[in-house]
Design a protein around this motif. Structure first.
Motif, PDB file in Angstrom:
ATOM      1  N   ALA A 228       0.898  -1.285  -0.031  1.00  0.00           N
ATOM      2  CA  ALA A 228      -0.040   0.107   0.108  1.00  0.00           C
ATOM      3  C   ALA A 228       0.998   1.305  -0.098  1.00  0.00           C
ATOM      4  CB  ALA A 228      -0.820   0.014   1.305  1.00  0.00           C
ATOM      5  N   PRO A 229       0.499   2.497  -0.491  1.00  0.00           N
ATOM      6  CA  PRO A 229       1.073   3.594  -0.584  1.00  0.00           C
ATOM      7  C   PRO A 229       1.152   4.279   0.668  1.00  0.00           C
ATOM      8  CG  PRO A 229      -1.068   4.077  -1.555  1.00  0.00           C
ATOM      9  CD  PRO A 229      -0.827   2.285  -1.298  1.00  0.00           C
ATOM     10  N   LEU A 230       0.218   3.936   1.864  1.00  0.00           N
ATOM     11  CA  LEU A 230       0.310   4.402   3.085  1.00  0.00           C
ATOM     12  C   LEU A 230       0.452   3.480   4.011  1.00  0.00           C
ATOM     13  CD1 LEU A 230      -2.477   7.234   3.162  1.00  0.00           C
ATOM     14  CD2 LEU A 230      -0.282   7.745   3.240  1.00  0.00           C
ATOM     15  N   HIS A 231       0.836   3.742   5.218  1.00  0.00           N
ATOM     16  CA  HIS A 231       0.681   2.817   6.265  1.00  0.00           C
ATOM     17  C   HIS A 231      -0.718   3.046   7.092  1.00  0.00           C
ATOM     18  CE1 HIS A 231       5.077   3.634   6.621  1.00  0.00           C
ATOM     19  NE2 HIS A 231       5.486   2.153   6.643  1.00  0.00           N
ATOM     20  N   TYR A 232      -1.067   1.902   7.078  1.00  0.00           N
ATOM     21  CA  TYR A 232      -2.671   1.814   7.434  1.00  0.00           C
ATOM     22  C   TYR A 232      -2.785   0.978   8.893  1.00  0.00           C
ATOM     23  CZ  TYR A 232      -4.454   3.535   2.951  1.00  0.00           C
ATOM     24  OH  TYR A 232      -4.616   4.179   1.814  1.00  0.00           O
ATOM     25  N   SER A 233      -1.576   0.597   9.453  1.00  0.00           N
ATOM     26  CA  SER A 233      -1.553   0.001  10.878  1.00  0.00           C
ATOM     27  C   SER A 233      -0.378  -0.021  11.406  1.00  0.00           C
ATOM     28  CB  SER A 233      -1.948  -1.436  10.407  1.00  0.00           C
ATOM     29  OG  SER A 233      -1.274  -2.299  11.523  1.00  0.00           O
ATOM     30  N   PHE A 234      -0.179   0.103  12.818  1.00  0.00           N
ATOM     31  CA  PHE A 234       1.074   0.335  13.465  1.00  0.00           C
ATOM     32  C   PHE A 234       1.798  -1.127  13.207  1.00  0.00           C
ATOM     33  CE2 PHE A 234      -1.277   3.447  16.071  1.00  0.00           C
ATOM     34  CZ  PHE A 234      -0.271   4.229  16.038  1.00  0.00           C
ATOM     35  N   GLY A 235       1.075  -2.021  12.853  1.00  0.00           N
ATOM     36  CA  GLY A 235       1.821  -3.500  12.508  1.00  0.00           C
ATOM     37  C   GLY A 235       2.637  -3.267  11.260  1.00  0.00           C
ATOM     38  N   GLU A 236       2.653  -2.382  10.169  1.00  0.00           N
ATOM     39  CA  GLU A 236       3.309  -2.389   9.218  1.00  0.00           C
ATOM     40  C   GLU A 236       4.277  -1.075   9.140  1.00  0.00           C
ATOM     41  OE1 GLU A 236       1.056  -1.104   5.548  1.00  0.00           O
ATOM     42  OE2 GLU A 236      -0.601  -0.874   6.987  1.00  0.00           O
ATOM     43  N   ARG A 237       4.606  -0.539  10.304  1.00  0.00           N
ATOM     44  CA  ARG A 237       5.243   0.893  10.450  1.00  0.00           C
ATOM     45  C   ARG A 237       6.597   0.609  10.029  1.00  0.00           C
ATOM     46  NH1 ARG A 237       4.839  -1.682  15.176  1.00  0.00           N
ATOM     47  NH2 ARG A 237       6.878  -2.060  16.674  1.00  0.00           N
ATOM     48  N   ASP A 238       7.244  -0.532   9.874  1.00  0.00           N
ATOM     49  CA  ASP A 238       8.568  -0.640   9.475  1.00  0.00           C
ATOM     50  C   ASP A 238       8.691  -1.031   8.030  1.00  0.00           C
ATOM     51  OD1 ASP A 238       9.623   0.025  12.006  1.00  0.00           O
ATOM     52  OD2 ASP A 238       9.266  -2.059  12.549  1.00  0.00           O
ATOM     53  N   LYS A 239       7.635  -1.057   7.188  1.00  0.00           N
ATOM     54  CA  LYS A 239       7.488  -1.574   5.954  1.00  0.00           C
ATOM     55  C   LYS A 239       7.641  -0.381   4.977  1.00  0.00           C
ATOM     56  CE  LYS A 239       5.254  -6.017   6.906  1.00  0.00           C
ATOM     57  NZ  LYS A 239       3.973  -6.848   6.423  1.00  0.00           N
ATOM     58  N   PRO A 240       8.467  -0.356   4.068  1.00  0.00           N
ATOM     59  CA  PRO A 240       8.614   0.953   3.345  1.00  0.00           C
ATOM     60  C   PRO A 240       7.376   0.960   2.469  1.00  0.00           C
ATOM     61  CG  PRO A 240      10.040  -0.862   2.546  1.00  0.00           C
ATOM     62  CD  PRO A 240       9.485  -1.387   3.800  1.00  0.00           C
ATOM     63  N   ARG A 241       7.252   2.194   1.977  1.00  0.00           N
ATOM     64  CA  ARG A 241       6.012   2.483   1.020  1.00  0.00           C
ATOM     65  C   ARG A 241       6.620   2.871  -0.356  1.00  0.00           C
ATOM     66  NH1 ARG A 241       2.081   0.075   3.790  1.00  0.00           N
ATOM     67  NH2 ARG A 241       3.920  -1.083   3.709  1.00  0.00           N
ATOM     68  N   GLY A 242       5.985   2.482  -1.242  1.00  0.00           N
ATOM     69  CA  GLY A 242       6.552   2.715  -2.697  1.00  0.00           C
ATOM     70  C   GLY A 242       5.826   1.913  -3.726  1.00  0.00           C
ATOM     71  N   ALA A 243       6.607   1.751  -4.953  1.00  0.00           N
ATOM     72  CA  ALA A 243       6.209   1.072  -5.973  1.00  0.00           C
ATOM     73  C   ALA A 243       7.038   0.128  -6.763  1.00  0.00           C
ATOM     74  CB  ALA A 243       5.305   1.752  -6.857  1.00  0.00           C
ATOM     75  N   TRP A 244       6.742  -0.957  -7.402  1.00  0.00           N
ATOM     76  CA  TRP A 244       7.852  -1.498  -8.312  1.00  0.00           C
ATOM     77  C   TRP A 244       8.085  -0.777  -9.646  1.00  0.00           C
ATOM     78  CZ3 TRP A 244      11.510  -4.177  -5.985  1.00  0.00           C
ATOM     79  CH2 TRP A 244      11.014  -4.715  -4.754  1.00  0.00           C
ATOM     80  N   LEU A 245       9.252  -0.524 -10.143  1.00  0.00           N
ATOM     81  CA  LEU A 245       9.341  -0.104 -11.355  1.00  0.00           C
ATOM     82  C   LEU A 245       9.966  -1.098 -12.044  1.00  0.00           C
ATOM     83  CD1 LEU A 245       9.390   1.959 -13.496  1.00  0.00           C
ATOM     84  CD2 LEU A 245      11.676   2.687 -12.941  1.00  0.00           C
ATOM     85  N   VAL A 246       9.289  -1.949 -13.154  1.00  0.00           N
ATOM     86  CA  VAL A 246       9.601  -3.117 -14.018  1.00  0.00           C
ATOM     87  C   VAL A 246      10.130  -2.693 -15.349  1.00  0.00           C
ATOM     88  CG1 VAL A 246       8.628  -5.253 -14.573  1.00  0.00           C
ATOM     89  CG2 VAL A 246       7.863  -4.242 -12.281  1.00  0.00           C
TER      90      VAL A 246
END
Length: 383
Positions: A228-246
């Motif tokens: 996801a582009p935003l953090h929607y839970s404290f459980g995902e706070r350490d996961k980076p936000r972004g997209a894959w360029l393929v």
């Protein structure tokens, strides 16, 4: 060809009761800027565009504005529906959208790709909407699970792709085997048994752009989640936000790059006694963060949320997690009262232990109890 893989926008979602629409608009504006700067040819949005099957009007406005901006930045856009979306509502305006913007929500059209050409020839993009087995069973008799539904859909895709020839990409929204979900976050799709889709189902395409899991994950070089582009839970706070360029070369070989997106407000979990949380300078860095506070006092405190928000204006969650937990006493309160008949001090202490999960009065509290009860006895004696 350059393809940007994103998913799970969840337009309209709240974060602990706070709307996220404004923050999401800023992040999607940054996504558009990356598409323009990197000369992206195709943007894939792999499901869960909206957070609700009945999004508010301003959610449609944000979606329309973003799709138009992506197109103006030079990219074709392919959007599929997820388990949170209403396929009918998301797809109703598909024919009204400008050329180059494709919203794919109809299971009957899975084998009809969006074709985009570059200097090396065509690339066929197949969009697989979220497939609810109970709904697609009338279209594909015998389908009982989502794994079966995805397998059938991919058979249709592979058959069509073999006839067309050339490179091809698939976008799908599902829970694929091998991912690590964020607890209590990816709702409405079971994470075991019937609804897990084997990774082998996605054999064939040059790239599979998956949605549903909110953190980026690499299942294979050609099968990925963007998150996801935003953090929607404290459980995902350490996961980076972004997209894959393929980047897809003439032979269908894939090269990928992670494109980071801004985090409007960091998420932080703080742990300490309530007094430490309220006054310790080591927590000063989080005063402008979203905060989940875990206070460790022996006893539950009065109105901790209000007090914490005086320091952390964006404190969204408070949990009582005592550092020391007394051994549970299985006796009823009546049994404790019976055992405490020796003195009023013992009786009050038994009550405190009962309401505080077994934690008796500490030394200061015991002294105060004795003082108060002593004053009561003296007052009764002089009456």
């Amino acid at each position: 060809m350059r393809i940007l893989h994103t998913s799970d926008w969840h337009i309209g979602r709240t974060f602990h009761g706070t709307p996220t629409l404004s923050a999401l608009r800023g992040v999607l504006d940054a996504l558009v800027a990356e598409v323009r700067a990197r000369d992206v040819d195709v943007v894939i949005v792999a499901g869960d565009v909206f957070d609700s099957a009945t999004p508010a009007a301003d959610c449609y406005t944000l979606l329309s504005d973003t799709l138009a901006a992506l197109r103006e930045a030079g990219a074709s856009v392919v959007v599929t529906s997820g388990n949170h979306d209403s396929a009918a509502r998301l797809g109703f305006q598909a024919r009204l959208l400008r050329e180059g913007i494709h919203v794919l929500t109809d299971p009957a059209q899975i084998a009809t790709p969006v074709t985009v050409a570059d200097a090396d020839g065509p690339v066929h993009v197949y969009g697989i909407p979220y497939l609810e087995p109970a709904l697609v069973r009338r279209l594909w008799p015998g389908v009982r699970t989502q794994a079966q539904a995805l397998a059938h859909a991919m058979d249709l895709v592979r058959t069509d792709a073999a006839v067309r020839g050339g490179r091809y990409v698939v976008a799908a929204h599902c829970f694929a085997a091998g991912v690590e979900p964020t607890p209590h976050l990816e709702r409405d799709i079971q994470q075991g048994g019937l609804d897990v889709v084997p990774l082998a189902v996605f054999d064939g395409p040059d790239y599979a752009a998956l949605g549903h899991i909110h953190g980026r994950q690499v299942l294979s070089e050609r099968v990925r989640y963007a998150g996801a582009p935003l953090h929607y839970s404290f459980g995902e706070r350490d996961k980076p936000r972004g997209a894959w360029l393929v980047q897809l070369d003439a032979a269908g070989q894939v090269a990928t790059e992670w494109v980071g997106l801004p985090v409007p407000r960091p998420l932080t979990v703080l742990t300490g006694t309530l007094d430490e949380l309220l006054g310790d300078e080591r927590f000063a860095f989080a005063e402008d963060h979203w905060v989940s506070a875990r206070y460790t006092d022996t006893a539950a405190q009065v109105d901790p949320m209000r007090r914490l928000q005086a320091r952390f204006a964006h404190c969204a969650e408070v949990r009582y997690t005592p550092a020391q937990v007394a051994t549970a006493d299985e006796r009823t309160f009546a049994a404790r009262v019976e055992a405490a008949r020796g003195s009023d001090v013992e009786l009050v202490d038994a009550f405190l232990a009962h309401v505080r999960g077994g934690q008796s009065a500490d030394d200061d509290e015991a002294e105060l109890i004795r003082e108060v009860l002593g004053e009561r006895v003296a007052a009764e004696a002089s009456a």
